[in-house]
Write an enzyme that holds these catalytic residues in place. Structure first.
Site, PDB file in Angstrom:
ATOM      1  N   CYS A  68     -11.010  -1.317   1.830  1.00 10.31           N
ATOM      2  CA  CYS A  68     -10.784  -1.403   3.277  1.00 10.31           C
ATOM      3  C   CYS A  68     -11.476  -2.659   3.832  1.00 10.31           C
ATOM      4  O   CYS A  68     -11.120  -3.772   3.455  1.00 10.31           O
ATOM      5  CB  CYS A  68     -11.235  -0.117   3.970  1.00 10.31           C
ATOM      6  SG  CYS A  68     -10.583   0.045   5.662  1.00 10.31           S
TER       7      CYS A  68
ATOM      8  N   HIS B  93      -7.727   3.498   1.417  1.00 12.02           N
ATOM      9  CA  HIS B  93      -8.915   4.220   0.951  1.00 12.02           C
ATOM     10  C   HIS B  93      -8.557   5.062  -0.280  1.00 12.02           C
ATOM     11  O   HIS B  93      -7.969   6.136  -0.130  1.00 12.02           O
ATOM     12  CB  HIS B  93      -9.445   5.140   2.052  1.00 12.02           C
ATOM     13  CG  HIS B  93     -10.140   4.422   3.151  1.00 12.02           C
ATOM     14  ND1 HIS B  93     -11.487   4.126   3.108  1.00 12.02           N
ATOM     15  CD2 HIS B  93      -9.678   3.931   4.325  1.00 12.02           C
ATOM     16  CE1 HIS B  93     -11.833   3.490   4.219  1.00 12.02           C
ATOM     17  NE2 HIS B  93     -10.751   3.355   4.962  1.00 12.02           N
TER      18      HIS B  93
ATOM     19  N   GLU C 271     -10.482   6.889  -1.995  1.00 15.66           N
ATOM     20  CA  GLU C 271     -11.222   8.155  -1.916  1.00 15.66           C
ATOM     21  C   GLU C 271     -10.573   9.150  -0.958  1.00 15.66           C
ATOM     22  O   GLU C 271     -10.951  10.331  -0.935  1.00 15.66           O
ATOM     23  CB  GLU C 271     -12.684   7.898  -1.521  1.00 15.66           C
ATOM     24  CG  GLU C 271     -12.921   7.556  -0.067  1.00 15.66           C
ATOM     25  CD  GLU C 271     -12.663   6.116   0.300  1.00 15.66           C
ATOM     26  OE1 GLU C 271     -13.005   5.727   1.435  1.00 15.66           O
ATOM     27  OE2 GLU C 271     -12.113   5.356  -0.526  1.00 15.66           O
TER      28      GLU C 271
END
Length: 205
Positions: free
Chosen positions: A79, A187, A189
């Site tokens: 990001c 992202h 995650e």
């Protein structure tokens, strides 16, 4: 050892948890010496480019990241962390980045139709460039799989280093790669199984 750089502007807990889920034991650190000992480095980031760049300079972590990357150590920016890899950003002024990948960071409003909401928030499909070899980060990941974005600025003038795009009223840079240096605008995650696979691929580089 995978080191996650802690310079005060990253979503460190969820990122570390994702690595733990796939059997990795990352070290979250603000110590340049630890980065020197690491096998791989993650540069996370959320918030404003100028604030993050300033913190990297003030802590000396920016210079440490540059030094380790130039040694050939795998580096993944996520990001804002990806955006910091570039030469400069035009987010609220003009600000110098780490300069590890040629290009700039510019407002999505420059390319996205006016009816599209900014920031771009949500799931978008990956589109792989047809003119280059598929990135090792996307091993086992098919074109069209969805990943999660939250951003108002994008990587521009970096065509030679784009490893994936997404479509948001225009073709938007989703990830970049230059030798041992990788960046994901999305992202991992927060991107379910696809994101976990990408993190696993990075861990196995």
């Amino acid at each position: 050892m995978i080191a996650i750089v802690d310079y005060g502007v990253g979503n460190l807990f969820s990122l570390a948890s994702s690595f733990a889920y796939i059997g990795q034991e990352p070290v979250v650190t603000s110590d340049a010496a630890v980065l020197g000992k690491a096998d791989k480095i993650i540069l996370p980031g959320v918030g404003a480019f100028s604030d993050a760049a300033k913190k990297l300079r003030e802590t000396g972590l920016g210079e440490a990241v540059i030094t380790e990357a130039k040694k050939g150590k795998p580096l993944l920016g996520i990001c804002l962390g990806m955006q910091l890899l570039f030469e400069e950003s035009f987010e609220y002024g003009q600000h110098k980045g780490l300069g590890l990948i040629p290009g700039q960071v510019r407002p999505l409003t420059d390319i996205v139709p006016a009816e599209y909401k900014i920031p771009q928030i949500g799931w978008n499909a990956l589109i792989f460039p047809k003119d280059r070899k598929k990135s090792k980060l996307y091993s086992g990941i098919a074109e069209g799989e969805h990943v999660y974005f939250v951003h108002s600025y994008y990587a521009a003038n970096c065509h030679d280093y784009v490893s994936a795009n997404c479509e948001y009223g225009a073709l938007v840079t989703a990830s970049v790669e230059r030798e041992n240096i990788y960046g994901a605008q999305f992202h991992p995650e927060k991107s379910g199984k696809t994101g976990l696979r990408l993190l696993q691929n990075f861990a196995e580089l």
